[in-house]
Design a protein around this motif. Sequence first.
Motif, short mmCIF file in Angstrom:
data_model
loop_
_atom_site.label_atom_id
_atom_site.label_comp_id
_atom_site.label_asym_id
_atom_site.label_seq_id
_atom_site.Cartn_x
_atom_site.Cartn_y
_atom_site.Cartn_z
N ARG A 57 8.41 12.06 -61.80
CA ARG A 57 9.63 11.84 -61.42
C ARG A 57 9.84 13.06 -60.34
NH1 ARG A 57 13.33 12.52 -64.93
NH2 ARG A 57 14.93 10.66 -64.61
N LEU A 58 9.42 14.18 -60.53
CA LEU A 58 9.53 15.09 -59.74
C LEU A 58 9.16 14.80 -58.25
CD1 LEU A 58 10.39 18.14 -58.96
CD2 LEU A 58 8.07 18.82 -59.66
N THR A 59 8.00 14.12 -58.39
CA THR A 59 7.18 13.81 -57.14
C THR A 59 8.26 12.86 -56.41
OG1 THR A 59 5.18 13.70 -58.34
CG2 THR A 59 5.09 13.09 -55.95
N HIS A 60 8.48 11.73 -57.10
CA HIS A 60 9.30 10.72 -56.58
C HIS A 60 10.64 11.38 -55.92
CE1 HIS A 60 9.64 6.47 -55.78
NE2 HIS A 60 10.99 6.40 -56.30
N THR A 61 11.32 12.18 -56.58
CA THR A 61 12.49 12.87 -56.12
C THR A 61 12.27 13.66 -55.02
OG1 THR A 61 13.19 13.02 -58.63
CG2 THR A 61 14.38 14.39 -56.97
N LEU A 62 11.25 14.57 -55.05
CA LEU A 62 11.11 15.16 -53.59
C LEU A 62 10.62 14.43 -52.50
CD1 LEU A 62 8.97 18.38 -55.19
CD2 LEU A 62 11.27 18.24 -54.40
N ILE A 63 10.01 13.45 -52.81
CA ILE A 63 9.76 12.47 -51.77
C ILE A 63 10.97 11.85 -50.92
CG2 ILE A 63 8.62 10.29 -51.07
CD1 ILE A 63 6.15 11.22 -52.76
N GLY A 64 11.84 11.48 -52.21
CA GLY A 64 13.15 10.81 -51.76
C GLY A 64 13.92 11.63 -50.66
N GLY A 65 13.83 12.98 -51.02
CA GLY A 65 14.50 14.22 -50.54
C GLY A 65 13.91 14.24 -48.87
N PHE A 66 12.61 14.25 -48.85
CA PHE A 66 11.81 14.28 -47.71
C PHE A 66 12.40 13.08 -46.63
CE2 PHE A 66 8.21 16.29 -49.89
CZ PHE A 66 8.85 17.62 -50.10
N ILE A 67 12.43 12.04 -47.41
CA ILE A 67 12.87 10.60 -46.52
C ILE A 67 14.20 11.05 -45.76
CG2 ILE A 67 13.41 8.32 -46.60
CD1 ILE A 67 11.00 8.02 -48.72
N LEU A 68 15.28 11.48 -46.91
CA LEU A 68 16.55 11.63 -46.56
C LEU A 68 16.46 12.67 -45.17
CD1 LEU A 68 19.55 11.11 -46.62
CD2 LEU A 68 19.55 12.59 -48.57
N GLY A 69 16.02 13.82 -45.54
CA GLY A 69 15.91 14.86 -44.66
C GLY A 69 15.67 14.34 -43.09
N SER A 70 14.43 13.59 -43.22
CA SER A 70 14.03 13.24 -42.01
C SER A 70 14.75 12.13 -41.33
CB SER A 70 12.45 12.71 -42.11
OG SER A 70 12.24 12.00 -43.27
N PHE A 71 15.25 11.26 -42.14
CA PHE A 71 16.07 10.21 -41.53
C PHE A 71 17.56 10.67 -40.96
CE2 PHE A 71 15.05 5.81 -42.00
CZ PHE A 71 13.89 5.86 -42.61
N PHE A 72 17.96 11.83 -41.66
CA PHE A 72 19.12 12.61 -41.19
C PHE A 72 18.99 13.13 -39.61
CE2 PHE A 72 21.93 16.37 -41.14
CZ PHE A 72 23.06 15.82 -41.27
N VAL A 73 17.58 13.79 -39.67
CA VAL A 73 17.23 14.48 -38.44
C VAL A 73 17.11 13.32 -37.31
CG1 VAL A 73 15.41 15.44 -37.13
CG2 VAL A 73 16.23 16.44 -39.30
N MET A 74 16.55 12.25 -37.79
CA MET A 74 16.33 11.09 -36.69
C MET A 74 17.87 10.56 -36.19
SD MET A 74 12.81 9.06 -37.89
CE MET A 74 13.29 8.64 -39.43
N SER A 75 18.59 10.35 -37.29
CA SER A 75 19.79 9.83 -37.04
C SER A 75 20.50 10.55 -35.80
CB SER A 75 20.79 9.57 -38.39
OG SER A 75 21.91 9.42 -38.03
N ALA A 118 8.83 11.11 -41.96
CA ALA A 118 9.38 10.15 -42.73
C ALA A 118 8.59 8.71 -42.67
CB ALA A 118 10.59 9.50 -41.72
N THR A 119 7.44 8.78 -42.13
CA THR A 119 6.66 7.89 -42.18
C THR A 119 5.84 8.15 -43.44
OG1 THR A 119 6.30 7.28 -39.67
CG2 THR A 119 4.77 6.13 -41.06
N ILE A 120 5.23 9.19 -43.48
CA ILE A 120 4.27 9.72 -44.51
C ILE A 120 5.04 9.65 -45.65
CG2 ILE A 120 3.07 11.68 -45.41
CD1 ILE A 120 2.70 12.67 -42.19
N ALA A 121 6.31 10.25 -45.83
CA ALA A 121 7.02 10.28 -47.20
C ALA A 121 7.22 8.80 -47.45
CB ALA A 121 8.29 11.02 -46.79
N SER A 122 7.41 7.62 -46.50
CA SER A 122 7.86 6.40 -47.02
C SER A 122 6.88 5.75 -47.72
CB SER A 122 8.59 5.35 -45.80
OG SER A 122 9.69 6.17 -45.17
N ILE A 123 5.56 6.12 -47.27
CA ILE A 123 4.32 5.28 -47.92
C ILE A 123 4.15 6.26 -49.24
CG2 ILE A 123 2.05 5.22 -47.47
CD1 ILE A 123 2.47 4.78 -44.55
N ILE A 169 9.51 1.81 -45.18
CA ILE A 169 8.15 1.66 -44.41
C ILE A 169 8.01 0.82 -43.56
CG2 ILE A 169 5.65 1.05 -45.24
CD1 ILE A 169 6.43 1.54 -48.17
N GLY A 170 8.50 -0.27 -43.53
CA GLY A 170 8.62 -1.18 -42.36
C GLY A 170 9.18 -0.57 -41.06
N LEU A 171 10.17 -0.31 -41.11
CA LEU A 171 10.91 0.63 -39.98
C LEU A 171 10.09 1.82 -39.28
CD1 LEU A 171 13.58 0.45 -38.50
CD2 LEU A 171 14.43 1.99 -40.14
#
Lengths: 489, 335
Positions: free
Chosen positions: A196-214, A240-245, A331-333
């Motif tokens: 659960r920790l791994t999944h949550t941290l990855i969720g955070g990484f995805i959000l952080g990088s999407f925020f920067v990209m936005s 984001a690509t690494i985190a999404s996968i 992942i697709g995006l």
Amino acid sequence: MLDVVFLSRLQFALTIMFHYLFPPLTIGMGVVLVYLEGMFLWKREPIYETAARFWTSLYAVSFAVGVATGIVMEFQFGTNWAVYSRFVGDVFGSALAAEGIFAFFLESGFLAVLVFGWDRVTPRFHFFATLMVSLGSIFSAIWIIVANSWQQTPAGHHIATVLREGKPWIVDGVMITRAEVVDFWSVVLNPSTVNRLTHTLIGGFILGSFFVMSISAYYLLRARHEDFARRSFSGGLLFATIASIGALISGDLNGRMIAEHQPAKLAAFEQHFNTGPGNLFFVPGGLSLLLRGDRSAEVIGLDRIRPEYRPPVMVSSLSFRLMVVLGVSFIGLTLFASWRRWRGTLFDTRWLLWVFVFAVVGAFAANELGWVAAEVGRQPWIVHPNIVRDASGRPILDADGFLQYRLEEGLLTRNAVSESVGGGEVLGSIVMFGFIYTLLFLMWIYVLDDKIKKGPKPVHMVDHTTTQSILASAAGRTLKEESMSEAKE
Amino acid sequence: MVWFILLGVLLAGYAVLDGFDLGVGILHLLARTDQDRRLFINAIGPIWDGNEVWLITFGGALFAAFPNAYATIFSGFYVAFMALLFALIFRAVSIEFRSKMTSDVWRQAWDIGFFGSSLLASFLFGVAVGNGMIGIPLNERGVFVGTISDLLNPYALLAGLTVVSMFAMHGAIFLALKIPKGEAHDRIRNWIWHTWGIFLVFYVLGSMYTLVAIPRATANFAEHPWAAVIVILNVLAVANIPRSVFLGRMLEAFVSSCGTIIALVFLFGMALWPNLVAASNHPSYALTIYNAASSPRTLWIMLLIAMIGMPFVLTYTIAVYWTFRGRVELREHSY
């Protein structure tokens, strides 16, 4: 009569969901900041400091809101869930206290250096402070997920009778019990913590990088700060690509873990009503294939769970499936955008940039939905008891063909609320939170908007000590002018 | 026992640190010009957030070490805690928002918000401490059975006012250290005299009320006569404040003010021992450090965590205060 249980759950859901907009964002952005400042120290190119300063200013306000709403969470266990607090304090409280001592002090102390210290400390120390804040937010995630995972898959404790003057304490014929730590490391590393920790941290990484990209995509579309935006976007995209996968892989591991420890939750996620081969979305046998590598393998369905112990199916499965759909589309995006980036055509594909401007909303939603699925899927338990198993680890069914729980371990949500709190009081506090959180949200949006409009300020390479003394003397003489010119901006 | 002391340390840490920034908030409206008000906010700018962490950690430590007391206090004082949360968040919003626009009405409104929420938060702390001293009605399982009006008794209200005046004094002394010399600085010196006077009145009243109304508060002092040293130190610290202000030794005044707060927290703990929450209706229902504690194993684990963690905390708290030493200046990143 107002229902205290319902209202307390509603209040918890509202406050935690509002709170949870911010921690994953700051966890993800923290890594970005560490990278930027590290690059600045290494390469000494001013563009990195410009970028670090800009993202730090957005990070800080999000962090502050996260802290303010986090206090509410910690208090609520006691205010609204007193019975729960008494039952689990020995175990759950320890994790929270550890979070306070290890994480909160680290974060909030060094955050001050991050925000106010640009001209006061050396770049090296500033980098160290950034590292500490980022580390603090990850520590914070670790301890809170330890606490929450223990609620899902309790381990490392025993249920003890509370003693009074050496004898079991019995009030009105009920023996008072509580959970006590037996093996601290088993509590920390309970069966679901790591996944659960791994999944949550990855969720955070995805959000952080999407925020920067936005925000970078927005600048590119408006043709502002283009060099800065291109670099930020590219860095964010790779991350984001690494985190999404990674999210897909850790999501799969989580699925297996839930199937093992919380079959009712998985059955609710997949709307798997009858025990037998499980479908994945609309793929027949897909769930069985994913979990056991065999399309016809048996997966426990809701029919094996006593009706009173079944989680709400609609909410948990809808939120779970939406999260999965969002995760797969990330992942697709990101793969598509990475391909365009490699071909060198990404920054000319305006529609794709527009998609990225708004994709951050999806990333926020995916993080929230993941938690809704995890916590609603845990219901009706606030502490989910373990399943009774035989020596080989297979669940033992009772005479009616239902799974058996170790009932003494569990605590039902409806029995966990404070006895001394009335429905009216909770309703009042919900209204209060509604008001103050609206205000907080407006503030956050306003500050973000303001900072994004102003954009990053180019930093030129100068010796820090001289800037400081010039600033200091200038500030001393022209306080009034400065505040006026600042106001004009 | 050890955890009772550690909680005391956390509470004292919180009161000393957040005490001055709440105090600054209470005094905020007394500043006349916008520039002075900005100086005030920026004096506490980098540190108020960190100061509040002491409260969070106090809450977490109470939860872990004495879950029963945590559950009783937080659920029993439901409305008070919700008001406290409101005040703390509203205060953060006020600090953040205030200087974002130049309109007078805008700034005035947030100034009032900053003042009001600081005042409310300080007052509520005092009320909570007061109720802890005088006791609240509990049932056999240690669940609060009173109503909100039980919590607003005269003793608790007096404690609330004492804390407000103490924080205001503490805040004024802190400002005297941080605000650049000049006209504003002279006025702050005057406030120290006034707030000290008001605090003294409440301090004396509060002490007398305690001696008369709460006989159990003094029982521990009879057993441990050495505690009288703390009482004397407390009085000396209070008395030393005007002396050092008169001599212009602001740092000494600030240390005395910190000493006053620490001594009061100590005396509070001493008077309470071994209770955590006294029961006003039935003394044997009280939550004590024995019947409200976690298991010995957990207490040991927590102690280990605290022993590893706290030296780090102290190190970087000092590092951060050192970074932001000196008098305030307004600059680019200021509020």
